[in-house]
Write a protein that holds these residues in place. Structure first.
Motif, PDB file in Angstrom:
ATOM      1  N   LEU A   1      36.691  -0.214   5.231  1.00  0.00           N
ATOM      2  CA  LEU A   1      37.176  -1.483   5.767  1.00  0.00           C
ATOM      3  C   LEU A   1      37.254  -1.481   7.285  1.00  0.00           C
ATOM      4  O   LEU A   1      37.403  -2.530   7.907  1.00  0.00           O
ATOM      5  CB  LEU A   1      38.556  -1.808   5.188  1.00  0.00           C
ATOM      6  N   GLY A   2      37.190  -0.286   7.884  1.00  0.00           N
ATOM      7  CA  GLY A   2      37.258  -0.193   9.334  1.00  0.00           C
ATOM      8  C   GLY A   2      38.636  -0.486   9.891  1.00  0.00           C
ATOM      9  O   GLY A   2      38.766  -1.035  10.990  1.00  0.00           O
ATOM     10  N   ILE A   3      39.675  -0.135   9.132  1.00  0.00           N
ATOM     11  CA  ILE A   3      41.043  -0.344   9.601  1.00  0.00           C
ATOM     12  C   ILE A   3      41.814   0.964   9.464  1.00  0.00           C
ATOM     13  O   ILE A   3      41.383   1.887   8.774  1.00  0.00           O
ATOM     14  CB  ILE A   3      41.762  -1.466   8.817  1.00  0.00           C
ATOM     15  N   ALA A   4      42.966   1.043  10.111  1.00  0.00           N
ATOM     16  CA  ALA A   4      43.756   2.265  10.108  1.00  0.00           C
ATOM     17  C   ALA A   4      44.288   2.571   8.708  1.00  0.00           C
ATOM     18  O   ALA A   4      44.532   1.666   7.902  1.00  0.00           O
ATOM     19  CB  ALA A   4      44.919   2.141  11.086  1.00  0.00           C
ATOM     20  N   LEU A   5      44.476   3.857   8.445  1.00  0.00           N
ATOM     21  CA  LEU A   5      44.982   4.294   7.147  1.00  0.00           C
ATOM     22  C   LEU A   5      46.338   3.666   6.835  1.00  0.00           C
ATOM     23  O   LEU A   5      46.604   3.252   5.702  1.00  0.00           O
ATOM     24  CB  LEU A   5      45.082   5.824   7.123  1.00  0.00           C
ATOM     25  N   GLY A   6      47.198   3.584   7.842  1.00  0.00           N
ATOM     26  CA  GLY A   6      48.508   2.976   7.637  1.00  0.00           C
ATOM     27  C   GLY A   6      48.418   1.513   7.237  1.00  0.00           C
ATOM     28  O   GLY A   6      49.228   1.022   6.437  1.00  0.00           O
ATOM     29  N   LEU A   7      47.422   0.802   7.780  1.00  0.00           N
ATOM     30  CA  LEU A   7      47.239  -0.605   7.420  1.00  0.00           C
ATOM     31  C   LEU A   7      46.762  -0.742   5.980  1.00  0.00           C
ATOM     32  O   LEU A   7      47.169  -1.668   5.271  1.00  0.00           O
ATOM     33  CB  LEU A   7      46.236  -1.264   8.368  1.00  0.00           C
ATOM     34  N   VAL A   8      45.890   0.176   5.557  1.00  0.00           N
ATOM     35  CA  VAL A   8      45.443   0.149   4.163  1.00  0.00           C
ATOM     36  C   VAL A   8      46.644   0.267   3.240  1.00  0.00           C
ATOM     37  O   VAL A   8      46.790  -0.484   2.264  1.00  0.00           O
ATOM     38  CB  VAL A   8      44.442   1.290   3.873  1.00  0.00           C
ATOM     39  N   ASN A   9      47.523   1.220   3.544  1.00  0.00           N
ATOM     40  CA  ASN A   9      48.712   1.425   2.729  1.00  0.00           C
ATOM     41  C   ASN A   9      49.581   0.171   2.697  1.00  0.00           C
ATOM     42  O   ASN A   9      50.102  -0.218   1.644  1.00  0.00           O
ATOM     43  CB  ASN A   9      49.508   2.612   3.267  1.00  0.00           C
ATOM     44  N   ALA A  10      49.702  -0.492   3.845  1.00  0.00           N
ATOM     45  CA  ALA A  10      50.506  -1.717   3.913  1.00  0.00           C
ATOM     46  C   ALA A  10      49.876  -2.834   3.086  1.00  0.00           C
ATOM     47  O   ALA A  10      50.574  -3.558   2.363  1.00  0.00           O
ATOM     48  CB  ALA A  10      50.659  -2.153   5.367  1.00  0.00           C
ATOM     49  N   TYR A  11      48.541  -2.978   3.176  1.00  0.00           N
ATOM     50  CA  TYR A  11      47.858  -4.007   2.392  1.00  0.00           C
ATOM     51  C   TYR A  11      48.036  -3.761   0.898  1.00  0.00           C
ATOM     52  O   TYR A  11      48.297  -4.687   0.122  1.00  0.00           O
ATOM     53  CB  TYR A  11      46.358  -4.019   2.722  1.00  0.00           C
ATOM     54  N   VAL A  12      47.871  -2.506   0.484  1.00  0.00           N
ATOM     55  CA  VAL A  12      47.993  -2.165  -0.932  1.00  0.00           C
ATOM     56  C   VAL A  12      49.399  -2.484  -1.440  1.00  0.00           C
ATOM     57  O   VAL A  12      49.575  -3.074  -2.516  1.00  0.00           O
ATOM     58  CB  VAL A  12      47.652  -0.677  -1.161  1.00  0.00           C
ATOM     59  N   LYS A  13      50.407  -2.115  -0.666  1.00  0.00           N
ATOM     60  CA  LYS A  13      51.789  -2.375  -1.080  1.00  0.00           C
ATOM     61  C   LYS A  13      52.062  -3.867  -1.210  1.00  0.00           C
ATOM     62  O   LYS A  13      52.723  -4.316  -2.157  1.00  0.00           O
ATOM     63  CB  LYS A  13      52.755  -1.744  -0.081  1.00  0.00           C
ATOM     64  N   ARG A  14      51.548  -4.642  -0.271  1.00  0.00           N
ATOM     65  CA  ARG A  14      51.797  -6.083  -0.309  1.00  0.00           C
ATOM     66  C   ARG A  14      51.036  -6.747  -1.453  1.00  0.00           C
ATOM     67  O   ARG A  14      51.543  -7.671  -2.097  1.00  0.00           O
ATOM     68  CB  ARG A  14      51.429  -6.707   1.038  1.00  0.00           C
ATOM     69  N   LEU A  15      49.817  -6.266  -1.725  1.00  0.00           N
ATOM     70  CA  LEU A  15      49.075  -6.795  -2.870  1.00  0.00           C
ATOM     71  C   LEU A  15      49.789  -6.459  -4.178  1.00  0.00           C
ATOM     72  O   LEU A  15      49.797  -7.253  -5.122  1.00  0.00           O
ATOM     73  CB  LEU A  15      47.652  -6.226  -2.882  1.00  0.00           C
TER      74      LEU A  15
END
Length: 215
Positions: free
Chosen positions: A47-61
């Motif tokens: 996705l070309g985004i930071a690992l921490g952002l991936v974790n945040a997206y997953v949690k919110r989804l």
């Protein structure tokens, strides 16, 4: 993505400040649908985004009820898209396609306007600056017109061609005959190189950037 404004348009038109950027959500759901056990580090790379952002997206989804997460042996995780998640994915896919089609239609009109201006100035031989999707649309739009794409400039020229036309790097312009250079790239840093390598700056033309950003 892409083209100049599609992802920006989708993100800027979210319903509220708490809504996830649509393009990233769609890509994330696509990735976990294809590979339910994909790691967050792999998602970060794709996705070309930071690992921490991936974790945040997953949690919110997950909180929104779009994803279920199951813990597997050896600290692995499996993602399951819920029916609500599939409905969201379908909605975003339709929206992306609709925006994309409207974008290309408007972009084609802008390109045709630029070409009409070049023809009025008796410019026939065009050098495209960029080899991405916008450059492809610029090439296709020459059909039926008294214009010739004589070459394509790319920052990653590696011997490949572009619809049968040579792809060259900016430092390979010597000896190439052209009447106009058309900026067809969304990379501002790369685009500025045109003003360094093209000796006659009056030959440089660009698509109307303000109008492109509004698409």
């Amino acid at each position: 993505m892409g083209l100049y404004g599609i992802v920006h348009f989708m993100n800027a038109n979210s319903a509220d400040d708490h809504k996830l950027p649509d393009a990233i959500v769609l890509r994330l759901l696509d990735e976990v649908a294809k590979e339910p056990t994909v790691s967050q580090r792999a998602l970060s790379d794709r996705l070309g985004i930071a690992l921490g952002l991936v974790n945040a997206y997953v949690k919110r989804l997950r909180r929104k009820g779009h994803l279920k997460i199951t813990t597997l042996p050896r600290n692995r995780i499996s993602y399951l898209i819920t029916p609500k998640g599939f409905a969201e994915k379908a909605t975003l896919t339709y929206r992306y396609m609709d925006i994309s089609l409207n974008y290309f239609k408007s972009a084609r009109q802008i390109i045709e306007h630029v070409y009409a201006s070049l023809l009025a100035d008796n410019c026939r031989r065009i050098l495209l600056w960029g080899d991405g999707e916008m450059a492809e649309l610029c090439y296709i739009s020459t059909r039926g017109l008294a214009l010739e794409i004589v070459g394509v400039v790319s920052h990653s020229a590696n011997g490949h061609d572009f619809f049968g036309k040579p792809v060259i790097s900016p430092d390979m312009l010597d000896g190439l005959q052209f009447d106009a250079v058309l900026i067809a790239s969304g990379d501002d840093v790369f685009n500025r190189l045109a003003y360094e390598f093209v000796s006659d700056r009056d030959k440089i033309h660009s698509l109307d950037s303000d109008r492109m950003e509004l698409l």
